[in-house]
Design an enzyme around this catalytic site. Structure first.
Site, PDB file in Angstrom:
ATOM      1  N   THR A  78      -9.714   0.183  -9.858  1.00 43.37           N
ATOM      2  CA  THR A  78      -8.729  -0.655  -9.202  1.00 43.37           C
ATOM      3  C   THR A  78      -8.788  -1.886 -10.065  1.00 43.37           C
ATOM      4  OG1 THR A  78      -9.136   0.340  -7.026  1.00 43.37           O
ATOM      5  CG2 THR A  78      -8.415  -1.950  -7.017  1.00 43.37           C
TER       6      THR A  78
ATOM      7  N   ARG B 146       0.837  -1.190   0.000  1.00 45.88           N
ATOM      8  CA  ARG B 146       0.000   0.000   0.000  1.00 45.88           C
ATOM      9  C   ARG B 146       0.881   1.253   0.000  1.00 45.88           C
ATOM     10  NH1 ARG B 146      -5.109   1.610  -1.283  1.00 45.88           N
ATOM     11  NH2 ARG B 146      -6.150   2.753   0.358  1.00 45.88           N
TER      12      ARG B 146
ATOM     13  N   GLY C 239     -13.548  -1.316  -6.902  1.00 47.77           N
ATOM     14  CA  GLY C 239     -14.830  -0.689  -6.571  1.00 47.77           C
ATOM     15  C   GLY C 239     -14.876   0.059  -5.250  1.00 47.77           C
ATOM     16  N   GLY C 240     -13.724   0.561  -4.745  1.00 46.24           N
ATOM     17  CA  GLY C 240     -13.770   1.320  -3.491  1.00 46.24           C
ATOM     18  C   GLY C 240     -14.441   0.504  -2.392  1.00 46.24           C
TER      19      GLY C 240
HETATM   20  N1  GLY Z   1      -8.470   2.952  -3.516  1.00 47.40           N
HETATM   21  C1  GLY Z   1      -9.370   1.918  -3.282  1.00 47.40           C
HETATM   22  C2  GLY Z   1      -9.051   1.114  -2.068  1.00 47.40           C
HETATM   23  O1  GLY Z   1      -7.911   1.003  -1.706  1.00 47.40           O
HETATM   24  O2  GLY Z   1      -9.917   0.589  -1.439  1.00 47.40           O
END
Ligand code: GLY
Length: 569
Positions: free
Chosen positions: A378, A98, A470-471
């Site tokens: 994503t 991340r 999808g967030g």
């Molecule tokens: N940017 C989408 C996530 O990391 O959940």
């Protein structure tokens, strides 16, 4: 499969015996491995690595580099993500790559002079990116499990970038929208991704990315240090300094990917393996599965009123816990154990009214301070090799094409992941903004994610590999698919095709995919107090399901995404 003939015969046999729904195929069968992604060139790159004797991690590395070329809206070098790996006969592990906040980031850096969130600052431009993690993450996975030479895993992407990719209509349209809109403010981005004559791309054109090819070649020969300490890092840091961004050479030099212990849960005889913080995905997934496990939902219909009511209420509670507790465990204490315990699920379940919608505002009153979309871009891929090693990888730039900023001369699109932090300390509102302490910005901290790369096993054998973009909807897409398999006994194709549901506590709205649920059921749910919205499509979940009886694995591309592909070695 060793020959196409054999694989076709098997495919037909299974297609006939399984009596699938009209128009359904059961997925691409294989006994020798599978690579399932949103894009055919990348799937084929991964499958070629398996064919050469590489393992699932080798294939995942090559696939991730290839997607950075062939699916630049989400595939990336300038973003980050998570990889869950389940090698046969040993403990699974997770790679956390991340992005992190730059060293000069502050909790209020996205507030304007009136104290309101300035969303433009995390939507686009030089303040939006976190320090990229992808190249270090792929390197860490390689150092743990890689078997072929590193170079050979990067070179297919170099070739794609150098020789070019023939654009599909989908890819050409996506690039044209981007070039005409968000990238238009950034000359380096237009130079890297625009046509040389400044005209729009059309289907059938070949796009070559020479800067990205040079970057990838440097990584192929110099390893990850070429990205984090060499001329690529210099370019990123220089552009940041010139344009008011925060990422420095030091931020890049000190970035590290981490090995994490996956979240482990159970659902009757199934073992659930998913991503721990800084993703909220694994914790929320296991919490929701624990909540519904004793309900035996399969005794009713998958899409009837009662089932959907429970599934909305389950999400409402798990997303409230997410807002309340989840953040980067290296910075804040996250009660992972408690949240994923069966007893926590029992206590929540017992408070759910089986006949009426819950009240999100009342449930979260303690953290709700103001009464008053997350991006879909994503990408997820699933890989299984001949030995049974499984890789579930989701990585991202956050929004499509991230911050829309390309670091000069590198072809690298930088993410806009900083928007995944809580941007206004103390303000949690009914619109979906969260201001709780766990996910506030701090230097070096990782922003909370919803990515949920997941592997399900039974008696130690892989049953399902899945995940999605999808967030915040990601968690719910994965929950739906896992539940479809472990509770409803669906085939992989049915599980991935089935209509999906989203609820994230606040805004208090259940969003359901069109065409799956009858008007009568929708009306009954509304009468129970649910605020329902019907919409087109949720997620893009390229998955693999292994049929335990035959031992055949099925690659299930998600047909919501045109051009997605399951490739066999
Ligand atoms: N940017 C989408 C996530 O990391 O959940």
């Amino acid at each position: 499969m060793h020959s196409h003939g054999h694989s076709l015969a098997l495919f037909l046999a299974v297609a006939c015996s399984a009596a699938p729904l009209a128009g359904q195929e059961p997925g691409v069968p294989s006994r020798s491995g599978l690579v399932v992604t949103t894009e055919p060139f990348a799937s084929d790159v991964g499958a070629a690595i398996l064919r050469r004797g590489g393992n699932a991690v080798d294939a995942a590395i090559a696939t991730a580099f290839a997607l950075a070329v062939t699916h630049p809206a989400a595939g990336n070098l300038g973003g980050g993500g998570f990889m869950v790996i389940a090698p046969p006969h040993t403990d699974p592990l997770a790679i956390d790559y991340r992005e992190r906040a730059p060293g000069r980031a502050t909790p209020t850096m996205y507030l304007d002079s009136k104290g309101a969130i300035d969303r433009s600052l995390t939507a686009t431009g030089y303040l939006a990116p976190g320090v990229p993690g992808t190249v270090r993450g792929l390197d860490l996975a390689y150092r743990r499990f890689g078997s072929l030479p590193w170079r050979e895993l990067v070179l297919p992407a170099v070739k794609l970038a150098e020789e070019g990719v023939v654009l599909t209509d989908r890819f050409a349209q996506s690039l044209n929208r981007e070039l005409a809109d968000r990238m238009a403010s950034y000359p380096a981005s237009l130079r890297a991704y625009g046509r040389a004559d400044g005209q729009p791309w059309t289907a059938g054109d070949t796009i070559r990315l020479p800067d990205l090819a040079r970057t990838l070649r440097a990584i192929a020969t110099g390893g990850p240090d070429a990205f984090y300490t060499g001329w690529i890092a210099d370019s990123i840091a220089n552009d940041m300094a010139i344009h008011g961004g925060l990422i420095t050479r030091e931020d890049l030099r000190t970035y590290q990917a981490h090995e994490r212990v996956p979240i482990r849960g159970t659902y009757r005889e199934y073992e659930i393996i998913s991503m721990p913080p800084p993703s909220s995905g694994g914790v929320a997934l296991v919490e929701m599965l624990n909540l519904v496990e004793p309900l035996h939902l399969a005794q009713g219909d998958r899409l009837n009123t009662e089932t959907l009511h429970w599934l909305i209420e389950t999400r409402r509670r798990a997303f409230l816990d997410r807002a309340r507790y989840l953040g980067d465990q290296d910075y804040v204490d996250v009660p992972v154990h408690a949240l994923t315990s069966k007893s926590h699920a029992d206590s929540i379940r017992s408070a759910i009214d089986p006949t009426h919608a819950g009240d999100s505002e009342a449930l979260g009153r303690d953290i709700l301070t103001v009464r008053d979309t997350e991006s879909d871009e994503t990408t997820h891929f699933s890989i299984l090799d001949r030995s049974g090693m499984a890789v579930s990888n989701t990585y991202t730039l956050e929004g499509g094409y991230g911050s829309h900023v390309v670091a000069s001369g590198t072809g690298v699109i930088l993410n806009n992941e900083m928007g995944d932090f809580n941007r206004k300390p103390g303000e949690t509102n009914t619109g979906g903004d969260i201001g709780t302490p766990a996910n506030l910005i701090a230097p070096g901290k990782r922003m909370l994610s919803s990515m949920t790369p997941t592997i399900v096993r039974r008696e130690g054998e892989v049953v399902l590999i899945t995940g999605s973009p999808g967030g915040r909807t990601i968690i719910n897409t994965v929950f739906d698919i896992v539940l479809n398999v472990v509770e409803f006994g669906m085939s992989g194709r049915e599980a991935v095709d089935a209509p999906r549901l989203h609820h994230q506590w606040l805004p208090d709205r259940a969003v359901i995919e069109a065409d799956g649920v009858s008007e009568e059921v929708l009306e009954q749910l509304r009468a129970m107090g649910h605020n329902l919205v019907v919409r087109g499509r949720q997620g893009d979940a390229h998955s693999i399901l292994v049929d335990r009886k035959s031992g055949i694995a099925y690659g299930i591309n998600d047909r919501r995404s045109e051009g997605s592909k399951a490739s066999v070695p």
